[in-house]
Write a protein that holds these residues in place. Structure first.
Motif, mmCIF file in Angstrom:
data_model
loop_
_atom_site.group_PDB
_atom_site.id
_atom_site.type_symbol
_atom_site.label_atom_id
_atom_site.label_comp_id
_atom_site.label_asym_id
_atom_site.label_seq_id
_atom_site.Cartn_x
_atom_site.Cartn_y
_atom_site.Cartn_z
ATOM 1 N N VAL A 202 0.845 -1.194 0.000
ATOM 2 C CA VAL A 202 0.000 0.000 0.000
ATOM 3 C C VAL A 202 0.885 1.249 0.000
ATOM 4 O O VAL A 202 0.639 2.201 -0.726
ATOM 5 N N MET B 160 0.384 4.615 7.905
ATOM 6 C CA MET B 160 -0.998 4.362 7.505
ATOM 7 C C MET B 160 -1.576 3.191 8.282
ATOM 8 O O MET B 160 -2.755 3.143 8.607
ATOM 9 N N ILE C 91 -10.661 -2.914 5.722
ATOM 10 C CA ILE C 91 -10.269 -1.741 4.937
ATOM 11 C C ILE C 91 -8.882 -1.951 4.317
ATOM 12 O O ILE C 91 -8.666 -1.696 3.136
ATOM 13 N N TYR C 92 -7.953 -2.467 5.137
ATOM 14 C CA TYR C 92 -6.608 -2.674 4.618
ATOM 15 C C TYR C 92 -6.563 -3.713 3.522
ATOM 16 O O TYR C 92 -5.835 -3.569 2.551
ATOM 17 N N LEU D 244 -7.720 -2.000 0.527
ATOM 18 C CA LEU D 244 -6.671 -1.079 0.078
ATOM 19 C C LEU D 244 -5.549 -1.837 -0.629
ATOM 20 O O LEU D 244 -5.024 -1.393 -1.650
ATOM 21 N N LEU E 186 -6.679 -2.801 -4.047
ATOM 22 C CA LEU E 186 -6.709 -1.623 -4.922
ATOM 23 C C LEU E 186 -5.293 -1.192 -5.283
ATOM 24 O O LEU E 186 -4.996 -0.863 -6.427
ATOM 25 N N ALA E 187 -4.405 -1.223 -4.269
ATOM 26 C CA ALA E 187 -3.031 -0.777 -4.499
ATOM 27 C C ALA E 187 -2.370 -1.646 -5.548
ATOM 28 O O ALA E 187 -1.722 -1.158 -6.474
ATOM 29 N N LEU F 152 1.091 4.306 -2.466
ATOM 30 C CA LEU F 152 0.681 5.669 -2.117
ATOM 31 C C LEU F 152 1.790 6.665 -2.411
ATOM 32 O O LEU F 152 1.547 7.780 -2.859
#
Lengths: 337, 251, 290
Positions: free
Chosen positions: A260, A275, A293-294, A297, A300-301, A309
């Motif tokens: 991430v 994060m 959530i992670y 993420l 998605l990452a 990020l």
């Protein structure tokens, strides 16, 4: 190589950041928040050492928390059985983890690709079982408890008894600084270039004269050394060592921080660790929801942000007018010089 | 004594003989080409010579040294540079870093010295950078110095690979199709570079499909077909050799 | 003697549970060249679907089994579309990280929904004890063994006889050729996930009444199934089944006679040993190791 003239900007920023980090516990009254900062530091150091192996050499080891846990146990056992001082434990824990890593690297580094990942995973699970079952050594699920608080002495000049949360914070800050400097040195030097050559193309690296086994072992063992030492700090901070320190959950947590934040980028990895630990505590998100959530993420990452990020932030930053001015002045400097 | 001496080299894959008892001798200062139809074992031969594949039989000597069972990196460090047909580069490293990667392992400092960034390492990096600048100038990539190599065009890849192979100042260059899949202008540039280098004393042994390139610049040509060496000699003798033309063009 | 047979049957049940996960992993690896680190967690999802159907909604047992299998069939297809499809063409380490991510999402989401405490889903069959040839056996175990073996047989026939099944087998032997011949690789990949998850739903509803179910039960299963798949020769469906059964039986016997502490360690040690004997990679051929 950046020319010496525009090095002052990052240098000034680093000093300012360090000042802020030193000042933080003085401003923050909430001790729990300082504890979270300490945990952020632990994860930063751990993620940085993991990134040496995963992000730079491209070895997807699934046994990194094992070295962290082994270091924690080494320090805890030393402290509770022979009452050895903190600094000794810190170094010995590093060497125990590094020794274990060099022993297992011998067979595992001969494995290609996913075989290496699965092999290290098997190793991690076996060590986890040892920690759970060898009660005489580790205390089993009851943990090794009663690790002494660190006391650092240097002749007649320094006698620092680490007891308050802010003491631990400063101790962590020192360790983190050492880790950052070491990782920075490793990744920006010719060693780092060799690491990246291996990650990018092993076959070409061989043709460039790189002894793959030597460099892979080096990264794996140094990564384990750092993880082991950080584990020792963690044992002295939490005053115990538990089997959870080597769980697969930790592996996933580290992978999330790396992927991430931005794998293979020091700034990204630090960002990922912050994060993961600081932000959710700050926002008071429940731990289980946090992992959902992670997980999302992470997916998605991996799909949309191959550079994490950090890559996204860097892209935005370059678009800002301020960054453009700085960049163009840097270019002018280079032309002049 | 020959610079490179290959004796009775044989490599089999699952019962199929890819390289069959091949003898090759390269003398210092030569410009030799290895040709043959697809699948005739040219790249396999290169891989055996440079240690990427283990030969089933035969020996490879380089400067009187037996390198048959040596690891690829050891052979590279002995001064034998090779390139790959698949145009391998470090895409996420910049052009100059690619070139530096071509030499830094040859300079022989230890990992510890590198971590400590000793004066010696800084001097070596300085020397390497100077050499990289020279070579970028030589192949005309100076304007792309700090670009990620992945951004280059295919022709520029080939030039970069060529320059990277030259970085350690190797005694013998093994090039796998240096002029394949690039445009005529680039081909001419590549030809000139190879001739220039050869005049300057470099020994070059290369695989090539482009007959024009081969016939133009080589002193000696070796022809492989189905793993065997079927002919060897100056361009004219190869051109007039019916067996070669048959193997190559199926006539 | 009596305990020996009991342990053997325990081991067989355990082995069949591992096998249901291992078969899916082998099939998915064969067709999609993907190592699914979330496959054990999909078993967990199946177990919870069954729990809802049977204990919460109160459906009859056979109906609940069917519901679980059907729902999981759909869920498997969905999983492939959402998680796997977008990264299918990326390198193996992306597969690993993405499926590990999916695993943590499933575990945490189910913990949020159902809590982290283990649940029991006993059926009336688990309490029914039969006397077979002088041995006391729970009826549930017999159902598990018979129905799971039948489902494997059905899978075997599917792979041997039907056109789609043959295409799947062909895919695991030669991907490139299949793409050339015009096999719809993507559709097959979705179908493979659906079928292997349907199988998981079935197995989970059979086995759950014998064990407890919890959101974290999947990870251990994934790793055990890996061990089975690797021992059985990677990508080989039958090999995976044999590997899993051997694993289950050895585990039950060591737990029964020697010590229960290191039964798991033995599985992983065996797995590492097999890996080390094939350092060229799990596929065993070609230079690119997976």
């Amino acid at each position: 190589m950046t020319s010496a003239r525009n090095l002052w900007i990052p240098a000034a920023l680093s000093v300012a950041l360090l000042m802020v980090l030193i000042g933080l516990p003085l401003v923050i009254e909430n001790r729990y928040l300082v504890h979270i900062l300490i945990m952020t530091g632990v994860y930063c150091a751990l993620a940085l050492s993991y990134d040496l192996v995963v992000g730079h050499v491209g070895l997807l080891s699934l046994a990194h928390p094992t070295f962290f846990g082994v270091g924690a146990y080494a320090a805890a056992i030393l402290s509770t059985r022979v009452a050895s001082p903190f600094l000794v434990n810190l170094v010995v824990a590093g060497f125990v983890a590094a020794g274990l890593a060099s022993v297992v690297s011998f067979p595992f580094l001969r494995l290609a690709g996913a075989s290496f990942a699965i092999g290290t995973l098997g190793f991690a699970l076996i060590i986890q079982l040892v920690a759970n079952n060898e009660v005489w050594l580790t205390g089993g699920t009851d943990c090794t408890i009663g690790v002494a608080r660190p006391r650092l002495t240097l002749g007649p000049w320094i006698d620092w008894r680490v007891s308050s949360v802010s003491d631990y914070y400063y101790l962590m800050l020192i360790i983190l600084l050492l880790v950052v400097v070491l990782c920075w040195r490793l990744t920006t030097s010719r060693v780092g270039r060799t690491f990246i050559s291996i990650r990018e193309d092993e076959i070409l690296a061989m043709a460039s004269g790189v002894n793959l086994l030597k460099y892979k072992t080096f990264a794996f063992v140094v990564g384990a050394f750092i993880a082991g030492s950080v584990g020792a700090y963690y044992a002295h901070y939490s005053t115990l060592a538990c089997p959870e320190a080597l769980s697969s959950y930790m592996t996933i947590a580290l992978l999330i921080m790396l992927f991430v934040g931005g794998v293979g980028r020091m700034r990204g990895v630090v960002l990922g660790a912050i994060m993961f630990t600081f932000v959710p505590e700050f926002l008071r998100i429940a731990p289980t929801l946090r992992m959902v959530i992670y997980g999302v993420l992470l997916l998605l990452a991996i799909r949309y942000m191959p550079e994490g990020l950090d890559g996204v932030v860097t892209k935005w930053w370059r678009k800002l007018p301020l960054a453009r001015t700085l960049a163009s002045s840097g270019e002018n400097n280079q032309k002049a010089g | 004594m020959a610079l490179l001496d290959v004796r009775g080299l044989t490599k089999k894959f699952l019962g199929l003989t890819a390289v069959d008892n091949v003898d090759i001798t390269i003398e210092t200062g030569e410009l030799v080409s290895l040709i043959g139809p697809n699948g005739s074992g040219k790249t396999t031969l290169f891989n055996c010579v440079t240690g990427f594949l283990e030969a089933d039989a035969g020996h490879v000597h380089y400067r009187d040294r037996d390198i048959t069972k040596r690891a690829p990196y050891e052979i590279a460090l002995l001064g034998l540079s090779r390139t790959f047909q698949q145009a391998r580069i470090y895409r996420r490293l910049s052009v100059v870093e690619n070139l530096l990667m071509g030499i830094q392992q040859h300079q022989g400092e230890s990992i510890l010295e590198r971590v400590l960034l000793t004066r010696k390492v800084r001097r070596l990096e300085q020397e390497a950078t100077e050499r990289a600048e020279e070579l970028m100038d030589f192949v005309g990539l100076t304007h792309l110095r700090d670009q990620p190599a992945g951004n280059l065009s295919y022709g520029q890849y080939k030039l970069l690979i060529f320059a990277t192979a030259l970085m350690p100042d190797p005694d013998l260059l093994l090039l796998d199709e240096p002029a394949a899949a690039i445009n005529p202008t680039m081909i001419n540039r590549m030809k000139e570079h190879m001739v220039d280098l050869n005049r300057a004393g470099k020994t070059i042994f290369f695989i090539e499909h482009n007959m024009e390139v081969v016939m133009d610049i080589c002193e000696r040509i070796i022809v492989l077909d189905a793993g065997r060496k079927i002919a060897e000699g100056p361009p004219d003798s190869i051109r007039n050799n019916e067996r070669c033309m048959e193997a190559y063009f199926g006539r | 003697m009596e305990t020996f047979v009991e342990q053997l049957l325990n081991g067989l049940t355990l082995g069949l549970m591992y096998a249901s996960v291992a078969v899916g992993q082998a099939l998915i690896f064969g067709v999609a060249r993907l190592i699914n680190f979330a496959h054990g967690d999909l078993f967990m999802v199946g177990a919870y679907v069954f729990f809802v159907a049977y204990s919460v909604l109160g459906l009859p047992y056979p109906v609940a089994i069917c519901v679980s299998a059907v729902v999981m069939f759909g869920f498997g297809g969905l999983f492939e579309r959402v998680i796997v499809r977008p990264i299918l063409d990326r390198p193996w380490h992306v597969h690993l990280v993405a499926t590990l991510g999916a695993s943590i999402i499933l575990i945490s989401a189910f913990t949020l929904m159902w809590g982290s405490t283990a649940k029991q889903v006993p059926t009336s069959y688990s309490a029914t004890i039969l006397q077979v040839a002088g041995f006391r056996v729970s009826l549930q175990r017999i159902i598990v063994v018979v129905v799971t073996l039948l489902s494997f047989l059905a899978l075997h026939l599917f792979l041997q006889k039907t056109k789609t099944g043959k295409a799947m087998k062909a895919m695991s032997q030669n991907r490139e050729a299949c793409a050339v011949v015009g096999v719809d690789v993507r559709r097959l990949s979705t179908l493979t996930f659906a079928i292997s998850c349907g199988l998981l739903g079935l197995a989970a509803s059979l086995v759950s009444p014998l064990f407890t179910i919890s959101p974290t039960m999947g990870m251990g299963l994934t790793f055990k199934a890996f061990a089975a798949v690797i021992m059985g020769g990677f990508g080989q469906v039958n090999g995976a089944i044999y590997g899993a059964i051997i694993l289950g039986v050895t585990e039950a016997l060591t737990a029964g006679y020697i010590s229960s502490a290191y039964t798991d360690a033995m599985a992983f040690a065996m797995m590492i040993l097999v890996l080390l004997l094939r350092p060229q990679g799990l596929l065993g051929r070609g230079k690119v190791g997976i």
